[in-house]
Design a protein around this motif. Structure first.
Motif, PDB file in Angstrom:
ATOM      1  N   ARG A  31     -13.154   0.777  -7.377  1.00 25.65           N
ATOM      2  CA  ARG A  31     -13.373   2.194  -6.561  1.00 25.65           C
ATOM      3  C   ARG A  31     -14.693   2.500  -7.059  1.00 25.65           C
ATOM      4  O   ARG A  31     -15.045   2.389  -8.239  1.00 25.65           O
ATOM      5  N   ASP A  35       0.882  -1.368   0.001  1.00 22.57           N
ATOM      6  CA  ASP A  35      -0.012   0.112  -0.087  1.00 22.57           C
ATOM      7  C   ASP A  35       0.904   1.318  -0.025  1.00 22.57           C
ATOM      8  O   ASP A  35       0.487   2.135  -0.757  1.00 22.57           O
ATOM      9  N   HIS A  76     -12.840   2.861  -1.839  1.00 20.71           N
ATOM     10  CA  HIS A  76     -13.069   1.519  -2.253  1.00 20.71           C
ATOM     11  C   HIS A  76     -14.514   1.138  -1.836  1.00 20.71           C
ATOM     12  O   HIS A  76     -15.077   1.560  -0.931  1.00 20.71           O
ATOM     13  N   LYS A  98      -8.270  -2.880  -3.512  1.00 17.11           N
ATOM     14  CA  LYS A  98      -8.538  -1.969  -2.828  1.00 17.11           C
ATOM     15  C   LYS A  98      -8.207  -0.561  -3.765  1.00 17.11           C
ATOM     16  O   LYS A  98      -9.346   0.421  -3.757  1.00 17.11           O
ATOM     17  N   SER A 137      -5.681  -7.797  -1.608  1.00 17.70           N
ATOM     18  CA  SER A 137      -6.397  -6.830  -0.833  1.00 17.70           C
ATOM     19  C   SER A 137      -6.031  -5.395  -1.046  1.00 17.70           C
ATOM     20  O   SER A 137      -6.981  -4.676  -1.317  1.00 17.70           O
ATOM     21  N   SER A 194      -5.974  -4.778   7.609  1.00 12.62           N
ATOM     22  CA  SER A 194      -6.259  -5.660   6.362  1.00 12.62           C
ATOM     23  C   SER A 194      -5.276  -6.951   6.537  1.00 12.62           C
ATOM     24  O   SER A 194      -5.800  -8.080   6.411  1.00 12.62           O
ATOM     25  N   PRO A 248     -11.397  -4.584   1.863  1.00 16.59           N
ATOM     26  CA  PRO A 248     -10.246  -5.293   1.159  1.00 16.59           C
ATOM     27  C   PRO A 248      -9.948  -6.542   1.635  1.00 16.59           C
ATOM     28  O   PRO A 248      -9.772  -7.489   1.034  1.00 16.59           O
TER      29      PRO A 248
END
Length: 171
Positions: free
Chosen positions: A83, A32, A88, A79, A75, A52, A92
């Motif tokens: 969207r 991320d 999102h 995410k 996930s 997550s 996730p």
């Protein structure tokens, strides 16, 4: 913090250590962070990715580590891809677990829900002002269970798996 405490408590009561409690949140956070930095040039700690990762590690402990890494990456990627109006759509972690179940025929085990420690998530749900959502899901679960079974003896009132789902997953 509560999710980590629940996982550690479950490991303590089962006398087992699950490496994925550390690895999977780290993988999700790194993925991320990289995506956010690439998209926005932002450097921030991705708390939602850590959460997550903890959820995935908590409900899929018996998978080999590389499949859990795939789940964590799914996930984070979904995410950012799926969207609506800038947000999102799906949880996730839950969506990733669903994809893993469909793609690899892997069932979650929900081992972290094995004790009353899941009740501490009530504090989290209250803090993020989602207690009504949790309560609605939990009440619906018991109403539907009563209709199906004709009694409240099964499932029990303190069904920790249903509580975890209501308090963590629905919020």
């Amino acid at each position: 913090i509560f999710l980590f405490v629940a996982a550690v408590t479950a490991m303590y009561t089962s006398s087992k250590f699950y490496l994925q409690i550390i690895v999977i949140p780290a993988v999700a956070a790194i993925a991320d962070f990289v995506i956010n930095y690439y998209k926005n040039k932002q450097k921030s700690l991705p708390f939602s990715a850590i959460i997550s990762g903890l959820i995935i590690a908590s409900i899929m402990p018996f998978l080999v580590l590389h499949l859990q890494v795939i789940a964590a990456l799914l996930s984070i990627i979904t995410k950012h891809i799926i969207r609506w109006s800038g947000s999102h759509i799906f949880n996730p972690a839950a969506f990733s677990v669903l994809l893993m179940t469909v793609i690899f025929s892997i069932q979650p085990s929900w081992w972290v829900t094995s004790s009353a420690v899941v009740l501490i998530f009530l504090l989290t749900a209250n803090m993020v002002r989602r207690l009504v959502i949790s309560g609605t899901f939990y009440a619906s679960y018991f109403i539907l269970s009563f209709i199906r079974n004709g009694s409240l003896t099964s499932p029990s009132f303190l069904d920790y798996t249903a509580l975890f789902f209501a308090i963590v997953m629905t919020t």
